[in-house]
Design a protein around this motif. Structure first.
Motif, PDB file in Angstrom:
ATOM      1  N   TYR A   1       0.113   2.617  -6.415  1.00 38.04           N
ATOM      2  CA  TYR A   1       0.632   1.915  -5.242  1.00 38.04           C
ATOM      3  C   TYR A   1       1.641   0.861  -5.676  1.00 38.04           C
ATOM      4  O   TYR A   1       1.616   0.392  -6.822  1.00 38.04           O
TER       5      TYR A   1
ATOM      6  N   ASP B   1       0.809  -1.218   0.000  1.00 39.23           N
ATOM      7  CA  ASP B   1       0.000   0.000   0.000  1.00 39.23           C
ATOM      8  C   ASP B   1       0.842   1.268   0.000  1.00 39.23           C
ATOM      9  O   ASP B   1       0.321   2.362   0.222  1.00 39.23           O
TER      10      ASP B   1
ATOM     11  N   GLU C   1      -5.532   4.246  -7.668  1.00 36.47           N
ATOM     12  CA  GLU C   1      -6.667   4.937  -7.065  1.00 36.47           C
ATOM     13  C   GLU C   1      -6.987   6.116  -7.970  1.00 36.47           C
ATOM     14  O   GLU C   1      -6.153   7.000  -8.174  1.00 36.47           O
ATOM     15  N   ARG C   2      -8.159   6.086  -8.568  1.00 38.43           N
ATOM     16  CA  ARG C   2      -8.561   7.143  -9.498  1.00 38.43           C
ATOM     17  C   ARG C   2      -9.201   8.287  -8.721  1.00 38.43           C
ATOM     18  O   ARG C   2     -10.288   8.145  -8.171  1.00 38.43           O
TER      19      ARG C   2
ATOM     20  N   ARG D   1      -1.763  -1.367  -7.804  1.00 44.04           N
ATOM     21  CA  ARG D   1      -3.128  -0.836  -7.751  1.00 44.04           C
ATOM     22  C   ARG D   1      -3.138   0.652  -8.097  1.00 44.04           C
ATOM     23  O   ARG D   1      -2.161   1.351  -7.887  1.00 44.04           O
TER      24      ARG D   1
END
Length: 330
Positions: free
Chosen positions: A34, A21, A40-41, A38
């Protein structure tokens, strides 16, 4: 059991989980990467439904092209004075670094709706798959498939009102990059004739910095590119990102008759866009010289895709008028 699930939810995370994370890159107000891969929009404009637009008279609808991949398009049909009128077909690829945005977001619904009304074209806005969930070349493949679908007139609107002998491509930022790559691909695979291509602030890069580029920004763009395309050969010198890289297909392979390249004077991509335009004009590609060949417009004092953020400003209206004139062959 529920008790066990509850216990697991309260268990302290392992160091590995915490490491996954860790934020490795952030483009404020756009997205965050990340270490786990991953995204994050952070940029989430409202999603607008298709339908009738009273202000412009344009009607839109969504069509699913591939239920397995989720590929879809949004069609825009301007108000017709004469039902038998045949309109040229413009296939549009949205921007967003291959990572964010969609054909049905307010950003692109409003822009393509306005473009269809102003130019009097039947527009096909492509909702291609996004990275990193679907890394490149997914977006390129979807865009290619959508062009083939439009050219074959597999929708009643296109069959009844579209002139597929007059196909145009357009896109901004990452979408402008897609336009270039589709035109190159058309030289190696069977493809419909493309009359014109419009590259609005196209996103290109490279490992060697150009005069006028901000080095820190160029490095950020290279990181974003490799996040979207983990299989990139040579990083930002992958031919799909840097059309002028050693070994990239020559500009003479561009398969369209006319081209309009647009830039913003204050855009962080301005130096790359100027270099691209210069590469096309000095290559063996000449397009249809009698109909303009390749044209250039640089919006004074404006930044990246400003016309999407402030469509009613004077420079945005000037750019729209230039795009409409280009489509009309003026």
């Amino acid at each position: 059991s529920k008790a066990q699930d509850k216990h697991l939810l309260r268990s302290p995370r392992t160091a590995m989980d915490a490491d996954a994370d860790t934020v490795v890159f952030e483009a404020p107000a756009h997205f965050r990467f990340y270490k786990s891969g991953r995204i994050e929009r952070l940029h989430r404009p409202p999603i607008l439904p298709a339908g009738d637009d009273e202000a412009t008279g344009v009607t839109s609808k969504d069509v699913v092209l591939d239920a397995d991949t989720g590929l879809s398009v949004r069609l825009y049909l301007p108000k017709l004075q004469e039902p038998s009128t045949k309109l040229l077909v413009l296939v549009y690829f949205h921007g967003g670094s291959f990572l964010i945005e969609s054909a049905d977001s307010s950003t692109y619904h409003n822009y393509v709706n306005a473009l269809a009304a102003a130019a009097g074209v039947l527009a096909v806005s492509v909702d291609y798959r996004l990275a990193p969930e679907h890394p490149l070349p997914a977006a390129y493949d979807d865009s290619w498939a959508a062009l083939q679908w439009a050219a074959l007139a597999q929708d009643e609107w296109i069959r009844e009102h579209g002139d597929t002998a007059r196909l145009f491509l357009a896109g901004d930022s990452a979408g402008g990059n897609i336009v270039h790559n589709v035109l190159i691909r058309a030289s190696f695979q069977p493809a419909p004739r493309v009359e014109g291509a419009i590259l609005l602030h196209p996103w290109f890069g490279g490992n060697t910095f150009l005069e006028g580029e901000v080095e820190a920004k160029a490095k950020d763009m290279a990181m974003i590119w490799e996040f979207a395309c983990p299989g990139a050969v040579g990083g930002a010198d992958d031919p799909r990102m840097n059309p002028m890289a050693p070994g990239a297909p020559g500009m003479e392979n561009l398969r369209c008759e006319r081209m309009l390249v647009c830039a913003g004077e204050k855009d962080w991509l301005a130096a790359r866009d100027r270099a691209y335009y210069a590469a096309v004009t000095t290559s063996a590609w000449r397009g249809s010289v009698s109909r303009g060949g390749v044209a250039w417009i640089e919006s004074e004092g404006e930044g990246h895709v400003f016309f999407l953020k402030k469509p009613d400003c004077a420079r945005a209206k000037e750019l729209m008028a230039r795009v409409v004139a280009f489509i009309a062959g003026a």
